[in-house]
Design a protein around this motif. Structure first.
Motif, PDB file in Angstrom:
ATOM      1  N   ARG A   8       0.820  -1.200   0.000  1.00  0.00           N
ATOM      2  CA  ARG A   8       0.000   0.000   0.000  1.00  0.00           C
ATOM      3  C   ARG A   8       0.858   1.256   0.000  1.00  0.00           C
ATOM      4  NH1 ARG A   8      -4.846   1.455   4.217  1.00  0.00           N
ATOM      5  NH2 ARG A   8      -5.382   3.410   3.244  1.00  0.00           N
ATOM      6  N   TYR A   9       1.983   1.208   0.668  1.00  0.00           N
ATOM      7  CA  TYR A   9       2.845   2.376   0.795  1.00  0.00           C
ATOM      8  C   TYR A   9       4.212   2.086   0.204  1.00  0.00           C
ATOM      9  CZ  TYR A   9      -0.698   3.647   4.184  1.00  0.00           C
ATOM     10  OH  TYR A   9      -1.887   3.920   4.787  1.00  0.00           O
ATOM     11  N   GLY A  13       7.027   3.961   4.060  1.00  0.00           N
ATOM     12  CA  GLY A  13       5.754   4.611   4.337  1.00  0.00           C
ATOM     13  C   GLY A  13       5.734   6.091   4.028  1.00  0.00           C
ATOM     14  N   GLY A  14       6.589   6.546   3.138  1.00  0.00           N
ATOM     15  CA  GLY A  14       6.619   7.957   2.778  1.00  0.00           C
ATOM     16  C   GLY A  14       7.420   8.817   3.731  1.00  0.00           C
ATOM     17  N   LEU A  15       8.138   8.200   4.660  1.00  0.00           N
ATOM     18  CA  LEU A  15       8.942   8.958   5.612  1.00  0.00           C
ATOM     19  C   LEU A  15      10.306   9.283   5.025  1.00  0.00           C
ATOM     20  CD1 LEU A  15       8.257   6.861   8.834  1.00  0.00           C
ATOM     21  CD2 LEU A  15       7.162   8.989   8.159  1.00  0.00           C
ATOM     22  N   ALA A  17      14.408   9.659   5.257  1.00  0.00           N
ATOM     23  CA  ALA A  17      15.428   8.776   5.821  1.00  0.00           C
ATOM     24  C   ALA A  17      15.696   9.130   7.283  1.00  0.00           C
ATOM     25  CB  ALA A  17      16.715   8.858   5.016  1.00  0.00           C
ATOM     26  N   GLU A  18      15.702  10.414   7.583  1.00  0.00           N
ATOM     27  CA  GLU A  18      15.953  10.853   8.961  1.00  0.00           C
ATOM     28  C   GLU A  18      14.838  10.389   9.900  1.00  0.00           C
ATOM     29  OE1 GLU A  18      15.991  13.026   6.327  1.00  0.00           O
ATOM     30  OE2 GLU A  18      18.160  13.208   6.143  1.00  0.00           O
ATOM     31  N   ARG A  19      13.602  10.503   9.433  1.00  0.00           N
ATOM     32  CA  ARG A  19      12.473  10.087  10.262  1.00  0.00           C
ATOM     33  C   ARG A  19      12.457   8.576  10.460  1.00  0.00           C
ATOM     34  NH1 ARG A  19       9.683  11.964  14.397  1.00  0.00           N
ATOM     35  NH2 ARG A  19       7.634  11.025  14.450  1.00  0.00           N
ATOM     36  N   ARG A  20      12.805   7.807   9.427  1.00  0.00           N
ATOM     37  CA  ARG A  20      12.884   6.350   9.568  1.00  0.00           C
ATOM     38  C   ARG A  20      13.961   5.978  10.572  1.00  0.00           C
ATOM     39  NH1 ARG A  20      12.406   6.518   3.917  1.00  0.00           N
ATOM     40  NH2 ARG A  20      14.608   6.060   3.696  1.00  0.00           N
ATOM     41  N   GLU A  21      15.094   6.680  10.525  1.00  0.00           N
ATOM     42  CA  GLU A  21      16.188   6.413  11.469  1.00  0.00           C
ATOM     43  C   GLU A  21      15.753   6.738  12.903  1.00  0.00           C
ATOM     44  OE1 GLU A  21      20.558   8.247  12.409  1.00  0.00           O
ATOM     45  OE2 GLU A  21      20.037   7.913  10.304  1.00  0.00           O
ATOM     46  N   PHE A  22      15.059   7.855  13.077  1.00  0.00           N
ATOM     47  CA  PHE A  22      14.560   8.244  14.391  1.00  0.00           C
ATOM     48  C   PHE A  22      13.617   7.180  14.942  1.00  0.00           C
ATOM     49  CE2 PHE A  22      11.066  10.215  16.790  1.00  0.00           C
ATOM     50  CZ  PHE A  22      11.772  10.733  17.862  1.00  0.00           C
ATOM     51  N   ARG A  23      12.691   6.699  14.123  1.00  0.00           N
ATOM     52  CA  ARG A  23      11.736   5.684  14.556  1.00  0.00           C
ATOM     53  C   ARG A  23      12.430   4.363  14.882  1.00  0.00           C
ATOM     54  NH1 ARG A  23       6.300   5.935  11.060  1.00  0.00           N
ATOM     55  NH2 ARG A  23       5.945   4.157  12.384  1.00  0.00           N
TER      56      ARG A  23
END
Length: 54
Positions: A8-9, A13-15, A17-23
């Motif tokens: 679906r995404y 999920g449209g994040l 790279a920085e946000r994926r690393e943070f999560r």
């Protein structure tokens, strides 16, 4: 409408790279604390996520 079985995404999920690393860092922190026996509610509050996420 038929399901094609695709995702679906887009990857991540449209994040960004920085946000994926943070999560991912949050996930690792939660996992370590969970393994140490801390309660889900305490971990969630400290990391500012839902109990369900923990």
């Amino acid at each position: 409408m038929r399901c094609t079985g695709g995702t679906r995404y887009a990857q991540g999920g449209g994040l960004t790279a920085e946000r994926r690393e943070f999560r991912e860092r949050l996930r690792l922190q939660a996992a370590e604390r969970f393994a140490d026996g801390e309660e889900n509610a305490v971990i969630a509050k400290d990391l500012r996520v839902s109990v369900r996420s923990v």
